[in-house]
Design a protein around this motif. Structure first.
Motif, PDB file in Angstrom:
ATOM      1  N   LEU A 124     -55.218   5.026   7.415  1.00  0.00           N
ATOM      2  CA  LEU A 124     -55.925   3.741   7.441  1.00  0.00           C
ATOM      3  C   LEU A 124     -55.531   2.903   8.653  1.00  0.00           C
ATOM      4  CD1 LEU A 124     -55.691   2.804   3.664  1.00  0.00           C
ATOM      5  CD2 LEU A 124     -57.766   3.417   4.900  1.00  0.00           C
ATOM      6  N   ALA A 125     -54.302   3.108   9.127  1.00  0.00           N
ATOM      7  CA  ALA A 125     -53.849   2.335  10.288  1.00  0.00           C
ATOM      8  C   ALA A 125     -54.770   2.550  11.479  1.00  0.00           C
ATOM      9  CB  ALA A 125     -52.416   2.718  10.643  1.00  0.00           C
ATOM     10  N   ALA A 126     -55.468   3.686  11.496  1.00  0.00           N
ATOM     11  CA  ALA A 126     -56.356   3.981  12.623  1.00  0.00           C
ATOM     12  C   ALA A 126     -57.498   2.972  12.717  1.00  0.00           C
ATOM     13  CB  ALA A 126     -56.914   5.391  12.495  1.00  0.00           C
ATOM     14  N   PHE A 127     -57.836   2.296  11.607  1.00  0.00           N
ATOM     15  CA  PHE A 127     -58.886   1.287  11.671  1.00  0.00           C
ATOM     16  C   PHE A 127     -58.487   0.149  12.616  1.00  0.00           C
ATOM     17  CE2 PHE A 127     -60.312   3.235   7.690  1.00  0.00           C
ATOM     18  CZ  PHE A 127     -61.690   3.222   7.865  1.00  0.00           C
ATOM     19  N   TRP A 128     -57.192  -0.061  12.756  1.00  0.00           N
ATOM     20  CA  TRP A 128     -56.723  -1.136  13.635  1.00  0.00           C
ATOM     21  C   TRP A 128     -56.221  -0.595  14.972  1.00  0.00           C
ATOM     22  CZ3 TRP A 128     -56.251  -1.249   8.359  1.00  0.00           C
ATOM     23  CH2 TRP A 128     -56.814  -2.364   7.718  1.00  0.00           C
ATOM     24  N   LEU A 129     -55.573   0.606  14.933  1.00  0.00           N
ATOM     25  CA  LEU A 129     -54.938   1.112  16.158  1.00  0.00           C
ATOM     26  C   LEU A 129     -55.860   2.005  16.971  1.00  0.00           C
ATOM     27  CD1 LEU A 129     -51.403   2.045  14.814  1.00  0.00           C
ATOM     28  CD2 LEU A 129     -52.011   0.123  16.266  1.00  0.00           C
ATOM     29  N   MET A 130     -56.852   2.593  16.326  1.00  0.00           N
ATOM     30  CA  MET A 130     -57.797   3.518  16.956  1.00  0.00           C
ATOM     31  C   MET A 130     -57.172   4.864  17.358  1.00  0.00           C
ATOM     32  SD  MET A 130     -60.338   1.794  16.455  1.00  0.00           S
ATOM     33  CE  MET A 130     -61.602   2.896  17.044  1.00  0.00           C
ATOM     34  N   GLU A 131     -55.872   4.891  17.611  1.00  0.00           N
ATOM     35  CA  GLU A 131     -55.287   6.146  18.087  1.00  0.00           C
ATOM     36  C   GLU A 131     -53.983   6.363  17.341  1.00  0.00           C
ATOM     37  OE1 GLU A 131     -54.089   9.367  20.669  1.00  0.00           O
ATOM     38  OE2 GLU A 131     -52.890   7.632  20.094  1.00  0.00           O
ATOM     39  N   GLY A 132     -53.813   7.508  16.736  1.00  0.00           N
ATOM     40  CA  GLY A 132     -52.728   7.673  15.784  1.00  0.00           C
ATOM     41  C   GLY A 132     -51.461   8.328  16.288  1.00  0.00           C
ATOM     42  N   THR A 133     -51.492   8.931  17.507  1.00  0.00           N
ATOM     43  CA  THR A 133     -50.352   9.748  17.939  1.00  0.00           C
ATOM     44  C   THR A 133     -49.017   9.039  17.767  1.00  0.00           C
ATOM     45  OG1 THR A 133     -51.838  10.599  19.608  1.00  0.00           O
ATOM     46  CG2 THR A 133     -49.541  11.275  19.762  1.00  0.00           C
ATOM     47  N   GLY A 134     -48.965   7.789  18.256  1.00  0.00           N
ATOM     48  CA  GLY A 134     -47.704   7.065  18.243  1.00  0.00           C
ATOM     49  C   GLY A 134     -47.199   6.794  16.838  1.00  0.00           C
ATOM     50  N   ILE A 135     -48.073   6.255  16.011  1.00  0.00           N
ATOM     51  CA  ILE A 135     -47.615   5.871  14.670  1.00  0.00           C
ATOM     52  C   ILE A 135     -47.314   7.112  13.829  1.00  0.00           C
ATOM     53  CG2 ILE A 135     -49.920   5.630  13.622  1.00  0.00           C
ATOM     54  CD1 ILE A 135     -48.812   3.225  12.121  1.00  0.00           C
ATOM     55  N   ASN A 136     -48.062   8.195  14.037  1.00  0.00           N
ATOM     56  CA  ASN A 136     -47.761   9.439  13.326  1.00  0.00           C
ATOM     57  C   ASN A 136     -46.384   9.951  13.703  1.00  0.00           C
ATOM     58  OD1 ASN A 136     -50.302   9.286  12.299  1.00  0.00           O
ATOM     59  ND2 ASN A 136     -51.150  10.929  13.536  1.00  0.00           N
ATOM     60  N   MET A 137     -46.091   9.868  14.991  1.00  0.00           N
ATOM     61  CA  MET A 137     -44.800  10.333  15.468  1.00  0.00           C
ATOM     62  C   MET A 137     -43.668   9.538  14.815  1.00  0.00           C
ATOM     63  SD  MET A 137     -43.429  12.247  18.155  1.00  0.00           S
ATOM     64  CE  MET A 137     -44.566  12.256  19.504  1.00  0.00           C
ATOM     65  N   MET A 138     -43.843   8.197  14.794  1.00  0.00           N
ATOM     66  CA  MET A 138     -42.804   7.369  14.187  1.00  0.00           C
ATOM     67  C   MET A 138     -42.651   7.702  12.700  1.00  0.00           C
ATOM     68  SD  MET A 138     -41.588   5.804  16.622  1.00  0.00           S
ATOM     69  CE  MET A 138     -40.373   4.925  15.654  1.00  0.00           C
ATOM     70  N   ALA A 139     -43.800   7.918  12.045  1.00  0.00           N
ATOM     71  CA  ALA A 139     -43.748   8.228  10.623  1.00  0.00           C
ATOM     72  C   ALA A 139     -43.027   9.549  10.384  1.00  0.00           C
ATOM     73  CB  ALA A 139     -45.167   8.289  10.062  1.00  0.00           C
ATOM     74  N   THR A 140     -43.251  10.520  11.284  1.00  0.00           N
ATOM     75  CA  THR A 140     -42.577  11.804  11.145  1.00  0.00           C
ATOM     76  C   THR A 140     -41.069  11.647  11.319  1.00  0.00           C
ATOM     77  OG1 THR A 140     -44.536  12.847  12.082  1.00  0.00           O
ATOM     78  CG2 THR A 140     -42.552  14.175  11.992  1.00  0.00           C
ATOM     79  N   VAL A 141     -40.696  10.824  12.307  1.00  0.00           N
ATOM     80  CA  VAL A 141     -39.274  10.552  12.531  1.00  0.00           C
ATOM     81  C   VAL A 141     -38.627  10.064  11.249  1.00  0.00           C
ATOM     82  CG1 VAL A 141     -37.655   9.017  13.692  1.00  0.00           C
ATOM     83  CG2 VAL A 141     -39.590   9.929  14.954  1.00  0.00           C
TER      84      VAL A 141
END
Lengths: 287, 293
Positions: free
Chosen positions: A175-192
């Protein structure tokens, strides 16, 4: 069950079966994943042996329980999408391209639709990438796997709850993509965060002091630490620990499963709130 | 699987196109690599927040490995007979080597996807060596995160190991070890990419040698079984990435009892492993048959 409820259950069942089949077609990838999980399991086994040789009983586990914990975690990490993977990247891509609009006017609940698909995926990976590495670990190392079928059943319930918690968190990422448009960064942080706080690097019971207590109440503990402790039984770790005796053990399991169910409900509910905000945003943008 | 490959290999015509007048192929490759990488960097910078988050994340993911080791050392003084700064030296060097290889060649693991969706065809007709195109494809500058983090831990290790007798040779050995280690990891990546021509979706197998190797190399060799040590010394020579040179720097004996001069062999091993890797790559490209999609 009313006719409508039965039809809906059938729909989500079909979506889950689709998720299962879709991953089942990647035979080579699954074999390669099994190989990787097994290699990592092997490497980590030696480090765990060295560590538990030095400090027997560390984190409430003896050496074979620690090894079991580690091999269980190798078996669960693909199913729980703990090191990335899963549906959230595809979800974000659909948000970015606007295809999510198609999902929104389907006669199905958006969250349940993706949950069903992700559970199907997880089910396949539990069989494909879960059972084989664990069996391999059990062949080579001395593991403390229970003989009691009830314990395995409780373990599976705990795994299922862990998968739902994992989904619910990743749904928020999607859902964060609705605001960020691009997920690579937040996905990476979430994986960390998930690698560290799920207990994949080191059982959470080994984390020292107050920090250790803190990490054991976070939702990531529900994905790996708790299922592993349910399998290992009373006396091991802390996720399902309750001293000794059958009654205390049962209380420990109830508390462990309750902990997972609680996080699942909280996070799924949060997902619904964010979802309604996000879908209003779609309308504002015109799709 | 093997049957399918046997079918695919024979009876295939070479594509009919005249290559452009050749300049030096290596120069062409590097130039093409640079252009493609620069394009991807510009593209990444479109989403600047995401770039910084993912660079930071890239460093943090690997740093957490080290935090886990740090937590282990809150319970023990030694692991496999090694202290925390000694393990930090191993950890920092293998992490920096893998980071460097990953930055330069890491995207070769996408070759399986390219074979499947047919986009490799486009690359074959471009006047830039395919390997350069595949490696630079989706060039991910965020991988600087891992390199920076590895070097950071390495710096901490060196400052903590000040009681070591640092000779000029030992000081020189650290950057040589990182560069040669990166080359060895790079050869594994190229060989892994070549393997994907045979087994399409097998990118993960490569990960077990690169990421798995890196995880293994951050722990002291004394932790592992002798057979495993023999395997990573003589079969896939990962021991030359950092174990053998680092043991020399630390003044510790090598558990396999190899002669002392092997510590200096890393650059040579790096050169040598590129021979089978590049042969495998060539064989892979030659065996490639377009899916026509």
């Amino acid at each position: 069950m009313s006719e409508g409820a039965a039809r809906r259950a059938g729909l989500y069942g079909a979506v889950a079966a689709g998720g299962f089949r879709r991953y089942a077609t990647y035979g080579t990838a699954t074999a390669a994943g099994v190989f990787t999980n097994t290699v990592f399991g092997f490497i980590l086994s030696y480090t765990y042996i060295a560590l538990w040789d030095e400090r027997p009983g560390l984190g409430g586990y003896d050496q074979s329980q620690a090894l079991t914990f580690m091999w269980v975690s190798q078996g669960l990490l693909a199913a729980g999408a703990l090191i990335g993977g899963g549906f959230q990247e595809e979800f974000q891509e659909r948000v970015r391209t606007g295809d999510i609009a198609v999902d929104l006017y389907r006669p199905a609940d958006l969250q349940l639709w993706w949950l069903a698909g992700d559970l199907g995926r997880a089910g396949f990976q539990l069989l494909g990438r879960g059972v084989v590495p664990l069996a391999f670990g059990a062949l080579v190392f001395d593991l403390a796997l229970p003989a009691d079928p009830l314990r395995w059943l409780l373990f599976l319930v705990s795994v299922l709850l862990g998968l739902v918690v994992s989904f619910a968190l990743r749904y928020l990422l999607g859902l964060a993509a609705f605001w960020l448009m691009e997920g690579t960064g937040i996905n990476m942080m979430a994986t960390v965060v998930s690698i560290f706080f799920s207990g994949m690097l080191l059982p959470l019971t080994v984390f020292p002091g107050g920090f250790g207590e803190f990490v054991r109440v976070l939702p990531w503990a529900a994905m790996l630490q708790v299922p592993a402790d349910v399998l290992l039984g009373a006396g091991a770790g802390s996720g399902a620990r309750a001293g000794s005796g059958a009654g205390a053990a049962a209380a420990g399991v109830v508390r462990a499963l309750g902990f997972q169910a609680g996080w699942a409900l909280v996070l799924l509910g949060l997902g619904r709130l964010v979802q309604s905000a996000a879908t209003r945003k779609v309308v504002v943008q015109g799709g | 699987m093997a049957e399918r490959v046997a079918e695919a290999a024979p009876a295939r015509d070479r594509p009919v196109w005249a290559p452009p007048p050749r300049r030096n192929r290596a120069v062409e490759g590097l130039r093409g690599y640079g252009l493609i990488a620069a394009m991807w960097i510009r593209s990444t910078m479109t989403y600047r927040t995401s770039f910084f988050l993912s660079t930071f994340g890239n460093a943090a993911i690997t740093l957490l490995d080290f935090v886990a080791v740090y937590i282990m050392f809150s319970h023990v003084d030694e692991l496999g007979g090694f202290t925390l700064p000694e393990i930090a030296l191993l950890y920092g060097s293998s992490s920096a080597s893998l980071g460097l290889a990953d930055l330069l060649l890491g995207n070769t693991d996408r070759i399986g996807a390219r074979v499947r969706d047919g986009s490799l065809d486009t690359m074959l007709v471009r006047p830039v060596p395919v390997l350069a195109q595949v490696a630079a494809d989706r060039f991910a500058l965020r991988r600087l995160g891992r390199i920076a983090q590895g070097l950071g831990v390495l710096g901490w290790a060196v400052s903590e190991l000040d009681q070591l007798h640092w000779t000029a040779g030992k000081v020189l050995m650290v950057p040589v070890m990182i560069t040669a280690g990166a080359a060895i990891f790079g050869a594994v990546m190229v060989a892994g990419a070549a393997f994907q021509f045979v087994a399409g979706d097998a990118a993960e197998v490569q990960n077990s040698f690169t990421y798995g190797g890196c995880t293994m190399l951050m722990y002291p060799p004394t932790v592992f079984a002798k057979d495993l040590l023999r395997g990573v010394t003589f079969v896939v020579p990962l021991a030359f990435v950092n174990w053998l040179p680092a043991l020399h720097v630390l003044g510790r004996p090598d558990p396999l009892g190899l002669p002392g001069w092997v510590a200096y062999l890393s650059p040579l091993v790096a050169l040598v492993v590129f021979v089978p890797a590049s042969l495998a790559w060539r064989a892979g490209v030659r065996s490639y048959r377009s899916t026509g999609s």
